[in-house]
Design a protein around this motif. Sequence first.
Motif, PDB file in Angstrom:
ATOM      1  N   TYR A 371       0.963  -1.215   0.027  1.00  0.00           N
ATOM      2  CA  TYR A 371       0.059   0.121   0.088  1.00  0.00           C
ATOM      3  C   TYR A 371       0.942   1.339  -0.002  1.00  0.00           C
ATOM      4  O   TYR A 371       0.586   2.276  -0.781  1.00  0.00           O
ATOM      5  N   LEU A 373       3.793   1.795  -1.080  1.00  0.00           N
ATOM      6  CA  LEU A 373       4.467   1.900  -2.552  1.00  0.00           C
ATOM      7  C   LEU A 373       3.465   2.437  -3.380  1.00  0.00           C
ATOM      8  O   LEU A 373       3.749   3.252  -4.119  1.00  0.00           O
ATOM      9  N   LYS A 374       2.338   2.043  -3.247  1.00  0.00           N
ATOM     10  CA  LYS A 374       0.988   2.392  -4.190  1.00  0.00           C
ATOM     11  C   LYS A 374       0.690   3.894  -3.975  1.00  0.00           C
ATOM     12  O   LYS A 374       0.465   4.577  -4.939  1.00  0.00           O
ATOM     13  N   THR A 375       0.798   4.225  -2.707  1.00  0.00           N
ATOM     14  CA  THR A 375       0.394   5.555  -2.356  1.00  0.00           C
ATOM     15  C   THR A 375       1.465   6.613  -3.151  1.00  0.00           C
ATOM     16  O   THR A 375       1.311   7.844  -3.313  1.00  0.00           O
ATOM     17  N   ARG A 376       2.728   6.103  -3.623  1.00  0.00           N
ATOM     18  CA  ARG A 376       3.647   6.946  -4.314  1.00  0.00           C
ATOM     19  C   ARG A 376       3.638   6.788  -5.746  1.00  0.00           C
ATOM     20  O   ARG A 376       4.430   6.998  -6.399  1.00  0.00           O
ATOM     21  N   GLY A 377       2.510   5.972  -6.306  1.00  0.00           N
ATOM     22  CA  GLY A 377       2.209   6.102  -7.610  1.00  0.00           C
ATOM     23  C   GLY A 377       2.708   4.803  -8.320  1.00  0.00           C
ATOM     24  O   GLY A 377       2.647   4.673  -9.630  1.00  0.00           O
ATOM     25  N   ILE A 378       3.179   4.009  -7.544  1.00  0.00           N
ATOM     26  CA  ILE A 378       3.867   2.617  -8.065  1.00  0.00           C
ATOM     27  C   ILE A 378       2.721   1.553  -8.032  1.00  0.00           C
ATOM     28  O   ILE A 378       2.014   1.231  -7.268  1.00  0.00           O
ATOM     29  N   CYS A 379       2.722   1.154  -9.530  1.00  0.00           N
ATOM     30  CA  CYS A 379       1.494   0.214  -9.807  1.00  0.00           C
ATOM     31  C   CYS A 379       1.963  -0.994  -9.111  1.00  0.00           C
ATOM     32  O   CYS A 379       2.955  -1.564  -8.806  1.00  0.00           O
ATOM     33  N   HIS A 380       0.747  -1.867  -9.088  1.00  0.00           N
ATOM     34  CA  HIS A 380       0.623  -2.915  -8.264  1.00  0.00           C
ATOM     35  C   HIS A 380       1.791  -4.142  -8.591  1.00  0.00           C
ATOM     36  O   HIS A 380       2.375  -4.453  -7.612  1.00  0.00           O
TER      37      HIS A 380
ATOM     38  N   GLN B  45      -6.776   8.033   5.330  1.00  0.00           N
ATOM     39  CA  GLN B  45      -6.698   6.951   4.795  1.00  0.00           C
ATOM     40  C   GLN B  45      -7.752   6.896   3.417  1.00  0.00           C
ATOM     41  O   GLN B  45      -7.443   6.229   2.458  1.00  0.00           O
ATOM     42  N   ALA B  48      -6.517   8.655   0.299  1.00  0.00           N
ATOM     43  CA  ALA B  48      -5.361   7.959   0.002  1.00  0.00           C
ATOM     44  C   ALA B  48      -5.977   6.645  -0.868  1.00  0.00           C
ATOM     45  O   ALA B  48      -5.017   6.109  -1.927  1.00  0.00           O
ATOM     46  N   GLY B  49      -7.071   6.208  -0.468  1.00  0.00           N
ATOM     47  CA  GLY B  49      -7.832   4.953  -1.122  1.00  0.00           C
ATOM     48  C   GLY B  49      -7.226   3.448  -0.356  1.00  0.00           C
ATOM     49  O   GLY B  49      -7.086   2.660  -1.053  1.00  0.00           O
ATOM     50  N   ASN B  50      -7.178   3.556   0.931  1.00  0.00           N
ATOM     51  CA  ASN B  50      -6.809   2.255   1.632  1.00  0.00           C
ATOM     52  C   ASN B  50      -7.986   1.417   1.567  1.00  0.00           C
ATOM     53  O   ASN B  50      -9.291   1.695   2.019  1.00  0.00           O
ATOM     54  N   THR B  72      -5.812   3.336  -5.602  1.00  0.00           N
ATOM     55  CA  THR B  72      -4.415   4.256  -4.776  1.00  0.00           C
ATOM     56  C   THR B  72      -3.461   4.829  -5.760  1.00  0.00           C
ATOM     57  O   THR B  72      -3.038   5.860  -5.720  1.00  0.00           O
ATOM     58  N   GLU B  73      -2.798   3.998  -6.610  1.00  0.00           N
ATOM     59  CA  GLU B  73      -1.667   4.360  -7.403  1.00  0.00           C
ATOM     60  C   GLU B  73      -2.068   5.368  -8.407  1.00  0.00           C
ATOM     61  O   GLU B  73      -1.449   6.349  -8.783  1.00  0.00           O
ATOM     62  N   LEU B  82      -0.013  11.547   0.410  1.00  0.00           N
ATOM     63  CA  LEU B  82      -0.514  11.359   1.844  1.00  0.00           C
ATOM     64  C   LEU B  82       0.835  11.105   2.551  1.00  0.00           C
ATOM     65  O   LEU B  82       1.540  10.264   2.396  1.00  0.00           O
TER      66      LEU B  82
END
Lengths: 420, 252
Positions: A371, A373-380, B45, B48-50, B72-73, B82
């Motif tokens: 999560y 990493l994803k909040t920084r725009g990194i894809c899954h 949260q 941010a999409g948690n 989220t991404e 966030l």
Amino acid sequence: MTTMNTIDFGIQASEDLDATLNEFSRSNLNSLQSSNVPTRKTEAWKYSAARLKLANSFPTLLASNQTSKWNEAYSLDCDTIVISNNLIQEHSLKSDQVTLKSFSELDESESRKLTEGAIAQSEKLEFAQLSAAYMQNGLYIQVQANAKIEKPLRVVFDHSGNGISLPRVFLDVGENASITLIEELRLQSEQPSDSLVSSVCDINVGANASVRYLRMNQDDGHSKHVGATGVSLHRDSRFESYCLALGSELARHDLLVKMLGTGAECDLNGVCITTDKQHFDNHTCIEHIAPHCTSNENYRCIADGKSKIVFNGRIHIHRDAQKTLGSMSNKNLLLSSEAEIDSKPELEIYADDVKCAHGTTIGQLDETELYYLKTRGICHEDAKLMLTLGFILEIVRATPVDAIAEYWEKRLSEILSYEL
Amino acid sequence: MLTIKDLHAQVEGKQILKGLNLEIKPGEVHAIMGPNGSGKSTLSQVLAGNDAYEVTGGELTYKDKDLLEMSTEERAREGVFLAFQYPVEIPGVSNLQFMKTAINNIRLHRGLDEMNAAEFMKQAKTKIQQVNLDPSFLKRGVNEGFSGGEKKRNEIMQMLMLEPSLAILDETDSGLDIDALKIVADGVNALRSPDRAVVMVTHYQRLLDYIVPDYVHVLANGQIIKSGGKELALELEEKGYGWLGIADEETA
């Protein structure tokens, strides 16, 4: 129960060995009569016996006439000796400080040393016994006392075609000396059922000497190989290992370390990745015989697809091994619901003044980390790959030979990107 | 930039946000204050999409798009950032690799080329010094072995690198000493611009001395019960949450 002697392995012991080695070989051959082919009920083979599927007879392995496709996978300034299909290949290595002999060239004291190796003395390893029973003309390496060998020495066990390979190395490191030994398996098996490699590497580390050992396999995933590495550590000596392993049809490595002299230290590191329907069985055993010795173990394993990894970490602290410091960590990552990892720590402690910690985890990727990493725009997919690689890169990057560390980082990234 | 209408959200079956309304325009700095348990972190949260937080009602519109439809991404790539209250440690991934991958993912999304290695290193070194962290931290694992203050400063460094449109700071000031607080504030103030918005979620008024908000809101029991200018924060500090009839788990 079938015994090992009922199988025709299609190989004979070398005729060029001296009396000591002949005696040793004959005694192991006799032992095959009471040595059972491992089954599911054999504790040490519980999770791997099903993959053995040994034929009743093997063809005789012919001399190889092809260069391995794994040649020069990475470029390293090192001295290389190749044992290809049981034959030591020509080499031009000359050194004042390192003596290289084939088993047929040994004097009596050298032959005796060979038979006193940790693996040679072990009565529990069926395939190491096989290697002794049909002993081939293997490689004996002696490093002179006080010699600090900067250039790594690489021994390649090359196997191609159908039949049995029994490559064997004995490394004797004199007092105060140091060397880096790389053991690389290059395997091409056309018919896994008709092919088997059983390798043995016994290392004797003299007082205050140090050995770095890197072991890795390059194969197409269809081979069967069982390897044993034995280390005898004398007073104040040091052994550091990095086993970088990829799964195969059947792959097994037994690493046995005997802490014979006070103040000895060993640091065993391993990375193991299996995919598809591959298999890898890691058995380590550390015998704390002398007091005041330290052992550390750090193995990280990733299993994907329908593959299976076994980790069995045994620490045996003998009664007089007071003030032992031992730690063992085995962390495992499952990337698919059909992959399996079996992890078993075994602690047998008879001394009462010791510290011995062990920890095992088996899990999936951490959701909180994903999560973040994803909040920084990194894809899954990228996030999964970064975390999976990160899980093992700590050990890969610590591998003391840069060219190998870089090669493995690249190779593992390729394998895991493909997987993920 | 961000419109929140009647937002309801729950976590682990417990309803936390019970009809939250908020409007944030570009260029504005908002502070959201409230006692513990009021829903401050939940709001962060959810924005941010948690996945652990379930939105059970209401609308979330960001730059005229439905934020709830975005992963989220995707939100991060669209400029939502966030700064976590408790940033996680990831030993196997270096700060450097993390930031590089993040920046490039975002740049590609915006139709830009990947940043070249030299340019990236230059920026990374500048920004890390801006938050008073040693450049050697770049090679370490993400937040690995960082103190609480260092983790918070790392969050600000990431914010400076990624240049978000909407920066949400979730209790970034908690546990910081005055020096660290000033560094964080300088970082945030450096990003203030007419096309950027900042939302500070905070329990204490202290941060607001350094990052002066345009609007202050009080969040209690899952709703915003009072809004005002920066003076509201000073009144709250003086009179406590009890003044508004809210029970606070901590007394100052």
